[in-house]
Design an enzyme around this catalytic site. Structure first.
Site, mmCIF file in Angstrom:
data_model
loop_
_atom_site.group_PDB
_atom_site.id
_atom_site.type_symbol
_atom_site.label_atom_id
_atom_site.label_comp_id
_atom_site.label_asym_id
_atom_site.label_seq_id
_atom_site.Cartn_x
_atom_site.Cartn_y
_atom_site.Cartn_z
ATOM 1 N N LYS A 32 0.743 -1.391 0.002
ATOM 2 C CA LYS A 32 0.118 -0.155 -0.070
ATOM 3 C C LYS A 32 1.035 1.301 0.181
ATOM 4 C CE LYS A 32 -4.175 -1.996 0.090
ATOM 5 N NZ LYS A 32 -4.853 -1.735 -1.329
ATOM 6 N N SER A 56 1.772 -9.768 -0.376
ATOM 7 C CA SER A 56 1.549 -8.114 -0.933
ATOM 8 C C SER A 56 1.450 -7.849 0.266
ATOM 9 C CB SER A 56 0.084 -7.839 -0.906
ATOM 10 O OG SER A 56 -0.606 -8.952 -0.478
ATOM 11 N N GLU A 113 -10.060 5.433 3.556
ATOM 12 C CA GLU A 113 -10.719 4.689 3.766
ATOM 13 C C GLU A 113 -9.874 3.672 3.480
ATOM 14 O OE1 GLU A 113 -10.188 4.829 0.399
ATOM 15 O OE2 GLU A 113 -9.359 2.794 0.045
#
Lengths: 259, 379
Positions: free
Chosen positions: B72, B361, B94
């Site tokens: 991210k 990830s 969000e």
């Protein structure tokens, strides 16, 4: 000419501004919907906007979100909403406009949704999350059935977008008064009168203003500039507080008189 | 999308065109990626994991080793540089699992910008550690109590905030979802994963992989690792959705497998919805995959057949979580464990010298309480 546009023509002839209350269809339940609509007509509504309850109403503030939840919990589906509306719409003297999020329309199929809405006596549509440039199919279907489309402009809309939305609208141009979601505001933005005047000059269609309006003073100010005043959350809140509808009727009458 | 945001989306698209391709922007992003986020991340040959399962070789792209512990950060850094150039002073986001919220709170702290993160109440309970991390970083975490109280509702609330504060606020969306130009922007900032993977594997093995596997919630890590391989027809790309308690139950998050074309958060894509168009609440043990839609480009890649989409249920993900931990000493995020589980199934088919890359990830520290709870362990 569709019934929404016709209504504005009639009002214009008599020098009257439109009072357009908004309620959520099936709030608190579908059984009460005919009485809610009749009470609004008796209280002076010129057109009525009916919100279709949706799981993800991202243009709506907390009051309408809560109403949407209540309506869905009490069993409001599209089929039931249409079948409840059919007999009422036929006898009510005012055009009914559905406010529906695009996913609901899209999943049912645009032409099927419009055909069903038409059969139920719906005169117009507002789709708060559909920009006019993505509405080609919808515009064709609505034109064929004589359903009035009412696109939205916002304080952030540039001149070209106001022209685009006005050109695509066959009923009125829904002018959003504030940057934000639906819901009563104590004060409306100081630049609102200027914005309404700008929209009026750019739009060949009648201009109705909504979002945030809840007092007679606000309604009177808007009515001085626009062709119609839309009040939603304040009425929805009144229904929530008093299911006997006395509070809603009294607020609606006060607003009608102010307009 | 509501009309109020159309001008802001146009402004964003124009700013992205104007700034993101400039050498100055690229250099700032490259330096931050290297010295701040810890890129390039290793492409690690998971030898023991491979040998236990397969004839072939399985590599892990170690996004879990980035600063903040998940991919991210790649997107958060890119978008905050954009926000800064656009003169925005307030950042909203969000978050589902909290990884995007943490990444956003991190870059907001780094650049001294106000930060508000919307998070579903249910996710806040599941990811209490990340909630506290965000607060430590100076962000305000606003609980979202509407709807399913997860990522979908946090996204609604972030959009409502943006409509209200559009002049000074930048909406830093965390996945390849939402209205144009977000899916494109987020994909572009995540593509560094795939570019590095391609170059690293060329160096390590002298060739392209046979399989690339990634989990798909909104789908940003998958788009990031897939995109550079899209033009290579021999590289099989596998996206993995969360099957939750099972595809035949109502509790899953497999929008591509079980959804239909619809509109959610300003994008047309596969969504989980009932015949009335009501969005169905998604469900997965991993908060980051708990989203009833999916990025529109994944829908395109499913329809075109270029990417094969599979599903992994909660139990399979948990088993893979433990297996990777025990064989490699690497604790994956529960999201990434879905990719690991799909990779484990595919591994049996791998021939000698065939190569699979699994995009790891994120790291699993945030998921320890959830996993412990499923094992009946009280921490």
């Amino acid at each position: 000419m569709n019934r929404v546009a016709m209504r504005f023509e009639e009002l214009k002839k008599t020098g009257r501004k439109a009072f357009i209350p908004y309620i959520v269809g099936g709030d608190p339940d579908l059984t009460s919907l005919p009485l809610v609509l009749e009470t609004l007509v008796q209280s002076g509504a010129d057109l009525i906007e009916i919100g279709v309850p949706f799981s993800d109403p991202l243009a709506d503030g907390p009051v309408i979100q809560a109403a949407s939840v209540r309506a869905r919990q009490n069993g409001c589906t599209l089929d039931k909403l249409f079948s409840t509306l059919t007999p009422v719409a036929a006898r009510l003297p005012v055009p009914l406009i559905l406010m529906v999020y695009y996913n609901q329309l899209y999943l049912r199929g645009v032409s099927r949704f419009l055909a069903e809405a038409n059969t139920a006596g719906v005169a117009g549509l507002i789709i708060p999350d559909l920009p006019p440039e993505d509405a080609t199919e919808l515009r064709a279907s609505a034109a064929a059935l004589g359903i009035g489309l009412n696109f939205l402009v916002a304080p952030t809309s540039k001149e070209e977008r106001i022209r685009l939305a006005a050109a695509a609208s066959t009923g009125f141009l829904y002018t959003v008064s504030v940057k934000g979601v639906t819901g009563a505001r104590h004060t409306l933005p100081p630049e609102l009168p200027g914005f309404i005047q700008r929209v009026k000059t750019l739009s060949p269609r009648p201009v109705a203003v909504g979002f945030g309006i809840n007092t007679p003073e606000q309604a009177r100010m808007i009515a001085g500039l626009a062709d119609g005043v839309i009040v939603g959350s304040a009425l929805v809140q009144a229904i929530a507080e008093d299911p006997q509808l006395k509070k809603m009727a009294s607020l609606a009458r006060t607003l009608r008189e102010a307009i | 999308m509501p009309e109020t945001l159309m001008a802001a989306l146009d402004e964003l698209a124009a700013a992205y065109q104007r700034y993101a391709t400039t050498p100055e922007f690229q250099q700032e992003l490259a330096e931050l990626s290297r010295f701040y986020a810890g890129r390039p991340t290793p492409l690690y040959y998971a030898e023991r994991f491979s040998r236990e399962l397969s004839q072939g070789r399985i590599y892990l792209k170690r996004e879990d080793l980035t600063h903040t512990g998940a991919h991210k950060i790649n997107n958060a850094l890119g978008q905050i540089l954009l926000a800064k150039r656009m003169g925005k002073r307030r950042i909203i986001a969000e978050t589902g699992a909290g990884q995007h919220g943490v990444a956003t709170a991190t870059v907001a702290a780094r650049f001294g910008l106000e930060c508000v993160v919307y998070m579903g109440e249910l996710d806040m309970a599941r990811q209490a550690l990340n909630v506290f991390r965000m607060k430590l970083l100076g962000a305000e975490v606003r609980p979202v109590t509407s709807g399913s109280r997860t990522l979908k509702d946090a996204t609604n609330e972030a959009i409502r905030d943006w409509v209200t504060n559009v002049d000074d606020t930048y909406y830093l969306i965390g996945s390849v979802v939402g209205p144009h130009p977000y899916p494109e922007i987020v994909r572009d900032f995540q593509t560094v994963i795939g570019r590095e993977t391609k170059a690293q594997l060329a160096e390590l093995a002298g060739r392209l992989p046979d399989y690339v596997v990634a989990c798909v919630g909104g789908g940003s890590n998958a788009m990031g690792v897939f995109t550079p391989f899209l033009p290579d027809p021999n590289v099989k790309l596998v996206g993995v959705e969360a099957a939750g308690k099972g595809l035949n139950t109502t509790e899953h998050a497999a929008a591509l497998a079980k959804g239909k074309p619809g509109i959610l958060h300003g994008a047309k894509s596969y969504v989980l919805a009932d015949p009335d168009g009501q969005i169905i609440e998604a469900s997965s043990i991993s908060a980051g995959l708990d989203y009833p839609g999916v990025g529109p480009e994944h829908s395109f890649l499913k329809d075109s057949g270029r990417v094969e989409y599979q599903t992994i249920d909660d139990q399979e993900a948990l088993d893979a979580f433990v297996f990777l931990t025990r064989t490699e000493g690497i604790i994956p995020a529960l999201e990434s464990a879905h990719a690991v589980a799909a990779g484990m199934k595919l591994a049996r088919k791998l021939k000698r010298d065939e190569i699979m890359v699994i995009n790891l990830s994120g790291r699993g520290d945030k998921d320890i309480p959830t996993v412990a709870a499923t094992m009946g362990v009280k921490l």
